[in-house]
Write a protein that holds these residues in place. Structure first.
Motif, PDB file in Angstrom:
ATOM      1  N   LEU A 147     -10.311 -20.831  31.589  1.00 29.23           N
ATOM      2  CA  LEU A 147      -8.938 -21.051  31.166  1.00 29.23           C
ATOM      3  C   LEU A 147      -8.742 -20.492  29.762  1.00 29.23           C
ATOM      4  N   THR A 148      -7.829 -19.550  29.637  1.00 28.90           N
ATOM      5  CA  THR A 148      -7.501 -18.961  28.343  1.00 28.90           C
ATOM      6  C   THR A 148      -6.157 -19.510  27.901  1.00 28.90           C
ATOM      7  N   THR A 149      -6.125 -20.049  26.693  1.00 25.33           N
ATOM      8  CA  THR A 149      -4.903 -20.582  26.109  1.00 25.33           C
ATOM      9  C   THR A 149      -4.607 -19.794  24.847  1.00 25.33           C
ATOM     10  N   ALA A 150      -3.389 -19.284  24.753  1.00 27.67           N
ATOM     11  CA  ALA A 150      -2.995 -18.498  23.582  1.00 27.67           C
ATOM     12  C   ALA A 150      -1.749 -19.112  22.955  1.00 27.67           C
ATOM     13  N   GLU A 151      -1.764 -19.205  21.636  1.00 22.58           N
ATOM     14  CA  GLU A 151      -0.574 -19.615  20.896  1.00 22.58           C
ATOM     15  C   GLU A 151      -0.046 -18.361  20.209  1.00 22.58           C
ATOM     16  N   ILE A 152       1.146 -17.977  20.595  1.00 22.55           N
ATOM     17  CA  ILE A 152       1.745 -16.731  20.118  1.00 22.55           C
ATOM     18  C   ILE A 152       2.819 -17.069  19.092  1.00 22.55           C
ATOM     19  N   PHE A 153       2.669 -16.508  17.905  1.00 28.07           N
ATOM     20  CA  PHE A 153       3.664 -16.697  16.854  1.00 28.07           C
ATOM     21  C   PHE A 153       4.531 -15.448  16.777  1.00 28.07           C
ATOM     22  N   TYR A 154       5.844 -15.649  16.748  1.00 30.71           N
ATOM     23  CA  TYR A 154       6.768 -14.514  16.746  1.00 30.71           C
ATOM     24  C   TYR A 154       8.004 -14.850  15.924  1.00 30.71           C
ATOM     25  N   ARG A 155       8.741 -13.823  15.595  1.00 33.47           N
ATOM     26  CA  ARG A 155       9.980 -13.985  14.828  1.00 33.47           C
ATOM     27  C   ARG A 155      11.168 -13.641  15.720  1.00 33.47           C
TER      28      ARG A 155
ATOM     29  N   GLN B  26      14.654 -13.480  10.881  1.00 34.50           N
ATOM     30  CA  GLN B  26      13.325 -12.966  10.579  1.00 34.50           C
ATOM     31  C   GLN B  26      12.478 -13.924   9.738  1.00 34.50           C
ATOM     32  N   ARG B  27      13.116 -14.863   9.045  1.00 36.86           N
ATOM     33  CA  ARG B  27      12.352 -15.792   8.214  1.00 36.86           C
ATOM     34  C   ARG B  27      11.841 -16.996   8.996  1.00 36.86           C
ATOM     35  N   VAL B  28      12.287 -17.147  10.232  1.00 39.20           N
ATOM     36  CA  VAL B  28      11.870 -18.280  11.063  1.00 39.20           C
ATOM     37  C   VAL B  28      10.723 -17.838  11.962  1.00 39.20           C
ATOM     38  N   LEU B  29       9.635 -18.598  11.915  1.00 42.91           N
ATOM     39  CA  LEU B  29       8.466 -18.303  12.743  1.00 42.91           C
ATOM     40  C   LEU B  29       8.439 -19.294  13.906  1.00 42.91           C
ATOM     41  N   ASN B  30       8.428 -18.788  15.128  1.00 47.95           N
ATOM     42  CA  ASN B  30       8.409 -19.605  16.339  1.00 47.95           C
ATOM     43  C   ASN B  30       7.049 -19.480  17.017  1.00 47.95           C
ATOM     44  N   SER B  31       6.767 -20.415  17.918  1.00 52.69           N
ATOM     45  CA  SER B  31       5.508 -20.317  18.657  1.00 52.69           C
ATOM     46  C   SER B  31       5.758 -20.484  20.147  1.00 52.69           C
ATOM     47  N   TYR B  32       4.884 -19.880  20.934  1.00 58.99           N
ATOM     48  CA  TYR B  32       4.939 -19.915  22.390  1.00 58.99           C
ATOM     49  C   TYR B  32       3.512 -20.108  22.882  1.00 58.99           C
ATOM     50  N   VAL B  33       3.300 -21.035  23.812  1.00 61.64           N
ATOM     51  CA  VAL B  33       1.957 -21.282  24.350  1.00 61.64           C
ATOM     52  C   VAL B  33       1.861 -20.679  25.747  1.00 61.64           C
ATOM     53  N   TRP B  34       0.806 -19.900  25.975  1.00 59.88           N
ATOM     54  CA  TRP B  34       0.573 -19.216  27.241  1.00 59.88           C
ATOM     55  C   TRP B  34      -0.796 -19.621  27.764  1.00 59.88           C
ATOM     56  N   GLN B  35      -0.919 -19.884  29.083  1.00 55.57           N
ATOM     57  CA  GLN B  35      -2.202 -20.212  29.696  1.00 55.57           C
ATOM     58  C   GLN B  35      -2.357 -19.472  31.017  1.00 55.57           C
ATOM     59  N   ASP B  36      -3.575 -19.015  31.283  1.00 56.18           N
ATOM     60  CA  ASP B  36      -3.893 -18.396  32.560  1.00 56.18           C
ATOM     61  C   ASP B  36      -5.411 -18.332  32.675  1.00 56.18           C
TER      62      ASP B  36
ATOM     63  N   ALA C 100     -13.716 -13.582  30.199  1.00 56.71           N
ATOM     64  CA  ALA C 100     -14.165 -13.212  28.858  1.00 56.71           C
ATOM     65  C   ALA C 100     -15.249 -12.154  29.012  1.00 56.71           C
ATOM     66  N   PRO C 101     -15.483 -11.276  28.115  1.00 57.66           N
ATOM     67  CA  PRO C 101     -14.840 -11.098  26.828  1.00 57.66           C
ATOM     68  C   PRO C 101     -13.660 -10.128  26.854  1.00 57.66           C
ATOM     69  N   ASP C 102     -13.321  -9.585  28.029  1.00 57.52           N
ATOM     70  CA  ASP C 102     -12.253  -8.576  28.090  1.00 57.52           C
ATOM     71  C   ASP C 102     -10.855  -9.157  27.974  1.00 57.52           C
ATOM     72  N   HIS C 103     -10.613 -10.327  28.528  1.00 52.84           N
ATOM     73  CA  HIS C 103      -9.302 -11.001  28.492  1.00 52.84           C
ATOM     74  C   HIS C 103      -8.180 -10.066  28.951  1.00 52.84           C
ATOM     75  N   LYS C 104      -8.374  -9.473  30.121  1.00 52.31           N
ATOM     76  CA  LYS C 104      -7.417  -8.497  30.648  1.00 52.31           C
ATOM     77  C   LYS C 104      -6.019  -9.081  30.821  1.00 52.31           C
ATOM     78  N   ARG C 105      -5.915 -10.284  31.378  1.00 55.89           N
ATOM     79  CA  ARG C 105      -4.594 -10.886  31.613  1.00 55.89           C
ATOM     80  C   ARG C 105      -3.877 -11.216  30.313  1.00 55.89           C
ATOM     81  N   LEU C 106      -4.612 -11.684  29.323  1.00 60.00           N
ATOM     82  CA  LEU C 106      -4.000 -11.980  28.025  1.00 60.00           C
ATOM     83  C   LEU C 106      -3.443 -10.713  27.392  1.00 60.00           C
ATOM     84  N   PHE C 107      -4.234  -9.646  27.393  1.00 58.51           N
ATOM     85  CA  PHE C 107      -3.763  -8.399  26.784  1.00 58.51           C
ATOM     86  C   PHE C 107      -2.610  -7.783  27.566  1.00 58.51           C
ATOM     87  N   GLU C 108      -2.606  -7.954  28.891  1.00 65.12           N
ATOM     88  CA  GLU C 108      -1.461  -7.489  29.681  1.00 65.12           C
ATOM     89  C   GLU C 108      -0.201  -8.249  29.296  1.00 65.12           C
ATOM     90  N   PHE C 109      -0.326  -9.560  29.071  1.00 62.58           N
ATOM     91  CA  PHE C 109       0.836 -10.351  28.670  1.00 62.58           C
ATOM     92  C   PHE C 109       1.335  -9.931  27.286  1.00 62.58           C
TER      93      PHE C 109
END
Length: 89
Positions: free
Chosen positions: A15-23, A28-38, A42-51
């Motif tokens: 299970l790979t969990t990623a917390e993505i921070f974006y504007r 532009q001064r507000v930083l938001n977060s998005y949590v992704w899991q799939d 490892a170690p390639d993390h193909k699905r994460l990099f595709e997302f």
């Protein structure tokens, strides 16, 4: 072809969990977060990099940073098929 979570875990996926921070484009001064899991390998993390590539191509919010963790939940040696059950009391 969809596979069950158990089949994926037995094939080495974890299970790979990623917390993505974006504007936001307008704020532009507000930083938001998005949590992704799939389930990913490892170690390639193909699905994460595709997302992440999908995000950069299709979503207007520019990425600030990505923090992720990967955990194998079970392995082939930790699982066995039970045929019956014995109950005492």
């Amino acid at each position: 072809m969809d596979r069950s979570e158990t089949e994926l875990m037995l094939k080495g996926y974890g299970l790979t969990t990623a917390e993505i921070f974006y504007r936001m484009p307008d704020f532009q001064r507000v930083l938001n977060s998005y949590v992704w899991q799939d389930y990913d390998l490892a170690p390639d993390h193909k699905r994460l990099f595709e997302f992440i590539e999908f995000w950069q191509r299709e979503i207007e919010g520019p990425l600030h940073s990505v923090r992720f963790t990967h955990r194998k939940l079970i392995g082939p040696g930790e699982w066995r098929n039970m045929v019956g059950e014995f109950t005492l009391h």
